[in-house]
Enzyme design. Structure first.
Site, PDB file in Angstrom:
ATOM      1  N   GLU A 103       0.845  -1.196   0.000  1.00 45.35           N
ATOM      2  CA  GLU A 103       0.000   0.000   0.000  1.00 45.35           C
ATOM      3  C   GLU A 103       0.871   1.233   0.000  1.00 45.35           C
ATOM      4  O   GLU A 103       1.925   1.241   0.639  1.00 45.35           O
ATOM      5  CB  GLU A 103      -0.889   0.033   1.251  1.00 45.35           C
ATOM      6  CG  GLU A 103      -2.137  -0.787   1.134  1.00 45.35           C
ATOM      7  CD  GLU A 103      -2.168  -1.897   2.169  1.00 45.35           C
ATOM      8  OE1 GLU A 103      -1.468  -1.772   3.183  1.00 45.35           O
ATOM      9  OE2 GLU A 103      -2.881  -2.892   1.946  1.00 45.35           O
ATOM     10  N   TYR A 115       7.759   1.725  -7.605  1.00 42.83           N
ATOM     11  CA  TYR A 115       7.007   0.469  -7.655  1.00 42.83           C
ATOM     12  C   TYR A 115       6.558   0.149  -9.088  1.00 42.83           C
ATOM     13  O   TYR A 115       6.646  -0.990  -9.529  1.00 42.83           O
ATOM     14  CB  TYR A 115       5.793   0.532  -6.722  1.00 42.83           C
ATOM     15  CG  TYR A 115       6.151   0.753  -5.268  1.00 42.83           C
ATOM     16  CD1 TYR A 115       7.280   0.163  -4.706  1.00 42.83           C
ATOM     17  CD2 TYR A 115       5.376   1.559  -4.445  1.00 42.83           C
ATOM     18  CE1 TYR A 115       7.626   0.378  -3.374  1.00 42.83           C
ATOM     19  CE2 TYR A 115       5.702   1.771  -3.114  1.00 42.83           C
ATOM     20  CZ  TYR A 115       6.830   1.176  -2.593  1.00 42.83           C
ATOM     21  OH  TYR A 115       7.163   1.380  -1.280  1.00 42.83           O
TER      22      TYR A 115
HETATM   23  C1  LIG Z   1      10.515   5.726  -1.706  1.00 45.07           C
HETATM   24  C2  LIG Z   1      11.986   5.468  -1.347  1.00 45.07           C
HETATM   25  C3  LIG Z   1      12.111   4.105  -0.653  1.00 45.07           C
HETATM   26  C4  LIG Z   1      12.825   5.457  -2.636  1.00 45.07           C
HETATM   27  O1  LIG Z   1      14.177   5.213  -2.254  1.00 45.07           O
HETATM   28  P1  LIG Z   1      15.401   5.962  -2.996  1.00 45.07           P
HETATM   29  O2  LIG Z   1      16.647   5.324  -2.546  1.00 45.07           O
HETATM   30  O3  LIG Z   1      15.244   7.425  -2.766  1.00 45.07           O
HETATM   31  O4  LIG Z   1      15.067   5.632  -4.519  1.00 45.07           O
HETATM   32  P2  LIG Z   1      16.107   5.234  -5.670  1.00 45.07           P
HETATM   33  O5  LIG Z   1      17.247   6.190  -5.666  1.00 45.07           O
HETATM   34  O6  LIG Z   1      16.399   3.788  -5.566  1.00 45.07           O
HETATM   35  O7  LIG Z   1      15.220   5.515  -6.969  1.00 45.07           O
HETATM   36  C5  LIG Z   1      14.295   4.531  -7.368  1.00 45.07           C
HETATM   37  C6  LIG Z   1      13.236   5.165  -8.226  1.00 45.07           C
HETATM   38  O8  LIG Z   1      12.408   6.010  -7.439  1.00 45.07           O
HETATM   39  C7  LIG Z   1      11.973   7.083  -8.262  1.00 45.07           C
HETATM   40  N1  LIG Z   1      12.523   8.317  -7.725  1.00 45.07           N
HETATM   41  C8  LIG Z   1      13.573   8.464  -6.876  1.00 45.07           C
HETATM   42  N2  LIG Z   1      13.747   9.766  -6.570  1.00 45.07           N
HETATM   43  C9  LIG Z   1      12.783  10.437  -7.242  1.00 45.07           C
HETATM   44  C10 LIG Z   1      12.391  11.803  -7.324  1.00 45.07           C
HETATM   45  N3  LIG Z   1      13.047  12.755  -6.654  1.00 45.07           N
HETATM   46  N4  LIG Z   1      11.330  12.123  -8.100  1.00 45.07           N
HETATM   47  C11 LIG Z   1      10.638  11.169  -8.757  1.00 45.07           C
HETATM   48  N5  LIG Z   1      10.945   9.851  -8.722  1.00 45.07           N
HETATM   49  C12 LIG Z   1      11.995   9.512  -7.981  1.00 45.07           C
HETATM   50  C13 LIG Z   1      12.518   6.844  -9.648  1.00 45.07           C
HETATM   51  O9  LIG Z   1      11.588   6.026 -10.339  1.00 45.07           O
HETATM   52  C14 LIG Z   1      13.762   6.061  -9.326  1.00 45.07           C
HETATM   53  O10 LIG Z   1      14.191   5.288 -10.393  1.00 45.07           O
HETATM   54  P3  LIG Z   1      15.323   5.864 -11.412  1.00 45.07           P
HETATM   55  O11 LIG Z   1      16.438   6.357 -10.569  1.00 45.07           O
HETATM   56  O12 LIG Z   1      15.687   4.658 -12.227  1.00 45.07           O
HETATM   57  O13 LIG Z   1      14.638   6.941 -12.177  1.00 45.07           O
HETATM   58  C15 LIG Z   1      12.547   6.600  -0.441  1.00 45.07           C
HETATM   59  O14 LIG Z   1      12.351   7.830  -1.087  1.00 45.07           O
HETATM   60  C16 LIG Z   1      11.933   6.642   0.943  1.00 45.07           C
HETATM   61  O15 LIG Z   1      12.356   5.901   1.832  1.00 45.07           O
HETATM   62  N6  LIG Z   1      10.937   7.529   1.149  1.00 45.07           N
HETATM   63  C17 LIG Z   1      10.352   7.724   2.499  1.00 45.07           C
HETATM   64  C18 LIG Z   1       9.599   6.500   2.958  1.00 45.07           C
HETATM   65  C19 LIG Z   1       8.561   6.077   1.946  1.00 45.07           C
HETATM   66  O16 LIG Z   1       7.799   6.892   1.435  1.00 45.07           O
HETATM   67  N7  LIG Z   1       8.520   4.755   1.690  1.00 45.07           N
HETATM   68  C20 LIG Z   1       7.539   4.161   0.800  1.00 45.07           C
HETATM   69  C21 LIG Z   1       6.276   3.894   1.535  1.00 45.07           C
HETATM   70  S1  LIG Z   1       5.075   3.061   0.535  1.00 45.07           S
END
Ligand SMILES: CC(C)(COP(=O)(O)OP(=O)(O)OC[C@H]1O[C@@H](n2cnc3c(N)ncnc32)[C@H](O)[C@@H]1OP(=O)(O)O)[C@@H](O)C(=O)NCCC(=O)NCCS
Length: 155
Positions: A103, A115
């Protein structure tokens, strides 16, 4: 270099500190301890020996549920979230999950992008599921079919 290992009770303070900084509505310390006691698959991601993220997965009766995916706020945007998701999906597959659900807040565009690019599809909404500043926010339910080679290959 990122690596993954099981979360231990001794990690919970660090994990909780990252959780607090990364979510507006974080899990409690007790939520993590409960997941460990319930033998959920709790994982930490480490870079240079520092915990940079955590994930929690439950698998039962061929269904996986990703309950938490979190990268510490100051470590986001380096590909760690994608690697953590891949680790959780590998674990789900090994535990026999044929489908994995999660979710997410519809407002969480970064997570949804991640995702979707990993092969998850939106399959429905849970109304008023999350607390929000002015009432509640729906949850978007997403799922990935683990039997589909295409989905598995895109992570
Ligand atoms: C969501 C989360 C886990 C992503 O982790 P991350 O290490 O920042 O993400 P990554 O660097 O691995 O990037 C993965 C993908 O996320 C998306 N993404 C990452 N940063 C982004 C940004 N600033 N804007 C849009 N998309 C973004 C892109 O699709 C990216 O893929 P790409 O690099 O190939 O384009 C992280 O931002 C987080 O922990 N957020 C707070 C907690 C949360 O919201 N968890 C999810 C709950 S459902």
């Amino acid at each position: 270099m990122i690596r993954f290992r099981p979360m231990e009770e001794a990690d919970v303070d660090r994990v909780f500190a990252n959780e607090l900084r990364s979510y507006a509505y974080p899990w409690t310390r007790g939520n993590f301890l409960d997941c460990l006691r319930e033998r959920k698959d709790c994982r930490v991601a480490e870079v240079n020996g520092e915990i940079v993220g955590h994930g929690v997965l439950g698998v039962a009766a061929g269904e996986g549920h990703i309950l938490n995916v979190c990268i510490a706020r100051d470590q986001q945007g380096h590909g760690y979230g994608r690697a953590l998701l891949e680790d959780l999906l590998d674990r789900a597959r090994s535990a026999g999950a044929e489908i994995v659900f999660l979710e997410v807040r519809p407002s969480n565009r970064v997570a949804i992008e991640l995702y979707e690019s990993a092969g998850f599809n939106a399959i429905g909404l849970r109304r008023n599921y999350y607390p929000a500043p002015f009432g509640h926010e729906d949850a978007q339910i997403m799922a990935i079919d683990m039997r589909s080679e295409l989905s598995a290959g895109t992570v």
